[in-house]
Design a protein around this motif. Structure first.
Motif, mmCIF file in Angstrom:
data_model
loop_
_atom_site.group_PDB
_atom_site.id
_atom_site.type_symbol
_atom_site.label_atom_id
_atom_site.label_comp_id
_atom_site.label_asym_id
_atom_site.label_seq_id
_atom_site.Cartn_x
_atom_site.Cartn_y
_atom_site.Cartn_z
ATOM 1 N N ILE A 44 39.069 4.831 -17.735
ATOM 2 C CA ILE A 44 40.200 5.724 -17.994
ATOM 3 C C ILE A 44 40.167 6.280 -19.409
ATOM 4 C CG2 ILE A 44 42.692 5.759 -18.395
ATOM 5 C CD1 ILE A 44 42.813 3.717 -16.053
ATOM 6 N N ASN A 55 46.253 14.670 -20.185
ATOM 7 C CA ASN A 55 46.125 14.195 -18.810
ATOM 8 C C ASN A 55 45.309 12.906 -18.785
ATOM 9 O OD1 ASN A 55 46.155 14.097 -16.009
ATOM 10 N ND2 ASN A 55 44.595 15.687 -15.726
ATOM 11 N N VAL A 56 45.474 12.134 -17.735
ATOM 12 C CA VAL A 56 44.707 10.907 -17.538
ATOM 13 C C VAL A 56 43.513 11.230 -16.649
ATOM 14 C CG1 VAL A 56 44.793 8.799 -16.159
ATOM 15 C CG2 VAL A 56 46.515 9.209 -17.905
ATOM 16 N N ASP A 57 42.335 10.825 -17.056
ATOM 17 C CA ASP A 57 41.133 11.165 -16.293
ATOM 18 C C ASP A 57 40.025 10.196 -16.679
ATOM 19 O OD1 ASP A 57 39.105 12.495 -14.849
ATOM 20 O OD2 ASP A 57 40.037 14.434 -15.236
ATOM 21 N N THR A 58 38.869 10.373 -16.091
ATOM 22 C CA THR A 58 37.723 9.561 -16.499
ATOM 23 C C THR A 58 36.732 10.409 -17.291
ATOM 24 O OG1 THR A 58 36.876 9.915 -14.268
ATOM 25 C CG2 THR A 58 37.890 7.796 -14.735
ATOM 26 N N THR A 84 39.466 17.015 -15.858
ATOM 27 C CA THR A 84 39.105 17.901 -14.748
ATOM 28 C C THR A 84 39.795 19.261 -14.858
ATOM 29 O OG1 THR A 84 39.001 15.903 -13.401
ATOM 30 C CG2 THR A 84 38.982 17.997 -12.217
ATOM 31 N N LEU A 85 41.077 19.247 -15.212
ATOM 32 C CA LEU A 85 41.835 20.506 -15.273
ATOM 33 C C LEU A 85 41.407 21.344 -16.472
ATOM 34 C CD1 LEU A 85 45.427 19.309 -14.302
ATOM 35 C CD2 LEU A 85 43.759 20.518 -12.890
ATOM 36 N N ASP A 88 55.385 14.106 -19.049
ATOM 37 C CA ASP A 88 54.336 13.096 -18.871
ATOM 38 C C ASP A 88 53.368 13.483 -17.755
ATOM 39 O OD1 ASP A 88 55.600 12.399 -16.504
ATOM 40 O OD2 ASP A 88 56.744 10.802 -17.444
ATOM 41 N N VAL A 89 52.359 12.651 -17.563
ATOM 42 C CA VAL A 89 51.285 12.966 -16.619
ATOM 43 C C VAL A 89 51.806 13.071 -15.194
ATOM 44 C CG1 VAL A 89 49.080 12.163 -15.690
ATOM 45 C CG2 VAL A 89 49.564 11.895 -18.119
ATOM 46 N N ALA A 90 52.831 12.274 -14.867
ATOM 47 C CA ALA A 90 53.392 12.322 -13.515
ATOM 48 C C ALA A 90 53.928 13.728 -13.211
ATOM 49 C CB ALA A 90 54.504 11.290 -13.365
ATOM 50 N N TRP A 132 51.018 16.098 -12.556
ATOM 51 C CA TRP A 132 50.499 15.912 -11.191
ATOM 52 C C TRP A 132 51.444 16.499 -10.149
ATOM 53 C CZ3 TRP A 132 47.862 10.390 -10.749
ATOM 54 C CH2 TRP A 132 46.812 10.322 -11.675
ATOM 55 N N MET A 176 45.818 19.231 -2.317
ATOM 56 C CA MET A 176 45.752 19.852 -3.640
ATOM 57 C C MET A 176 44.373 19.635 -4.238
ATOM 58 S SD MET A 176 47.932 17.496 -6.304
ATOM 59 C CE MET A 176 47.518 15.784 -6.577
ATOM 60 N N SER A 203 41.718 18.545 -7.089
ATOM 61 C CA SER A 203 41.748 17.324 -7.875
ATOM 62 C C SER A 203 42.351 17.591 -9.248
ATOM 63 C CB SER A 203 40.326 16.798 -8.018
ATOM 64 O OG SER A 203 40.347 15.558 -8.660
ATOM 65 N N VAL A 204 43.241 16.708 -9.685
ATOM 66 C CA VAL A 204 43.814 16.842 -11.023
ATOM 67 C C VAL A 204 43.219 15.824 -11.968
ATOM 68 C CG1 VAL A 204 45.992 17.750 -10.210
ATOM 69 C CG2 VAL A 204 45.746 15.302 -10.526
ATOM 70 N N THR A 205 42.402 14.933 -11.426
ATOM 71 C CA THR A 205 41.879 13.863 -12.250
ATOM 72 C C THR A 205 40.515 13.444 -11.710
ATOM 73 O OG1 THR A 205 42.405 11.707 -13.211
ATOM 74 C CG2 THR A 205 43.100 12.067 -10.946
ATOM 75 N N GLY A 206 39.898 12.487 -12.382
ATOM 76 C CA GLY A 206 38.536 12.102 -12.029
ATOM 77 C C GLY A 206 38.443 11.405 -10.677
ATOM 78 N N GLU A 260 37.175 8.613 -9.839
ATOM 79 C CA GLU A 260 37.460 7.172 -9.851
ATOM 80 C C GLU A 260 38.955 6.929 -9.702
ATOM 81 O OE1 GLU A 260 35.901 8.833 -12.190
ATOM 82 O OE2 GLU A 260 33.863 8.024 -12.449
ATOM 83 N N ILE A 261 39.765 7.768 -10.370
ATOM 84 C CA ILE A 261 41.216 7.597 -10.292
ATOM 85 C C ILE A 261 41.730 8.079 -8.933
ATOM 86 C CG2 ILE A 261 43.427 8.184 -11.381
ATOM 87 C CD1 ILE A 261 41.930 8.366 -14.041
ATOM 88 N N LEU A 269 49.697 5.775 -11.870
ATOM 89 C CA LEU A 269 50.025 6.160 -13.249
ATOM 90 C C LEU A 269 50.639 5.010 -14.021
ATOM 91 C CD1 LEU A 269 51.332 9.807 -12.904
ATOM 92 C CD2 LEU A 269 49.407 9.006 -14.266
ATOM 93 N N ILE A 307 47.980 2.575 -14.890
ATOM 94 C CA ILE A 307 47.152 3.106 -15.983
ATOM 95 C C ILE A 307 47.889 2.978 -17.316
ATOM 96 C CG2 ILE A 307 46.237 5.265 -16.919
ATOM 97 C CD1 ILE A 307 45.503 5.969 -13.948
ATOM 98 N N ARG A 309 47.645 -0.729 -18.663
ATOM 99 C CA ARG A 309 46.286 -1.212 -18.385
ATOM 100 C C ARG A 309 46.103 -2.670 -18.717
ATOM 101 N NH1 ARG A 309 42.018 2.900 -21.014
ATOM 102 N NH2 ARG A 309 40.518 1.315 -20.404
#
Lengths: 200, 200
Positions: A56, A64-67, A72-73, A89-91, A94, B1, B3-6, B8-9, B32, B35, B38
């Motif tokens: 993460i 944003n939260v991603d790997t 990605t965005l 926030d990230v929620a 999304w 939709m 993808s908004v994130t990687g 793995e997530i 979320l 994450i 964590r």
């Protein structure tokens, strides 16, 4: 109650009970289902959590939260670089993506101003927001913040911060939720929906 | 939709959505939160799932789920060896323990007879039940099965199986749930509660 099972499974139940959406009772039910579906669910989920936990990242551009960083965005070149949508926030980010509400870029504040909770401007990603706007490509900043007192206070604060930068600043419309019944709506929403009525 | 994130997530979210009690929307929210927490939640939960997945056993005596065999309950010498409580599955066993409903031993059938679903006597842990009763120490078998058609059919079947062994066989009482309002109860329950009324 006294333990009905081994400490490893009790620990799994205790941790599951802290997942939002599950409580102590559903955690037991969830644990039993996970155990029943070891091959298809428990094993893969354990591994997915391990991998996610390892990889993460928080996008240093938008939050944003991603790997990957940029996320990605932010790497998606089809997105409109002239529109910046500011969220708490990230929620929320999304949720807007789920609704296909915008093709703009995002900026996660990481909270809203809340004197009562001791959240001031320094705690939000405001410097980074100004820096992004100062780059010059953004023409409109959309404040997609909650319609709460703190959300609206933050919206006004951000609007003032952005004033010297010559960008258009807007906020989400208030009104009747799609599919909503007037009868169940609060007076504030109804009054706002009336004021902001649109031509047929 | 989109993808908004990687990936793995996204995979974590997809697997979380299959946990009973969570749906697609709460899975996102749960992911979320995991994450966000964590250190305290995502990491420990991943590890707890891995450990549980590695060590889960089914108790060969009673059918409970545990990390030891015999299980925690079967090894507990304070439990009454003359009473055997027969349940459909492990969830029912845990529910009875939560209620402190009995100090007896348990026996998990692993289902109930259901011709429509193709579940016959061979699919249940009946041989093992008879073997336990044949050992001679058990004096009462309590059938704690659901008050459904399949549950009651199974109860009658087990009662006949046990007839030659000279043990007392009983079932849970029907009646008004504690705290329940008569107004909301179905007629069957009300009639049963009336028939089985007890003296004040």
């Amino acid at each position: 109650m006294a333990s009905v099972t081994g400490p490893e499974i009790e620990r799994l139940i205790q941790l599951l009970a802290r997942v939002p959406g599950l409580g102590p009772r559903s955690a037991r039910r969830a644990a039993l289902q996970l155990i029943k579906k070891r091959e298809q669910l428990l094993g893969p989920l354990a591994e997915a959590m391990r991998v996610a936990n390892e990889r993460i990242l928080t996008c240093t551009t938008c939050g944003n939260v991603d790997t990957s960083d940029p996320c990605t965005l932010c790497r998606d070149e089809r997105r409109d670089p002239t529109t910046l949508v500011v969220v708490e926030d990230v929620a929320d980010l999304w949720a807007l993506e789920r609704a296909n509400a915008t093709t703009g870029q995002y900026h996660v504040l990481g909270g809203v101003l809340s004197p009562l909770d001791g959240v001031g401007p320094k705690d939000l990603s405001l410097d980074r927001l100004i820096a992004r706007v100062a780059e010059g490509e953004i023409r409109e900043v959309i404040l997609a913040l909650n319609a709460t007192v703190d959300g609206q206070t933050t919206a006004h604060y951000v609007t003032e911060l952005l004033a010297p930068h010559g960008v258009k600043v807007s906020r989400l419309a208030h009104g009747v939720p799609v599919g909503g019944e007037l009868d169940y709506l609060d007076e504030g929403t109804l009054a706002a929906a009336m004021r902001q009525r649109t031509a047929m």
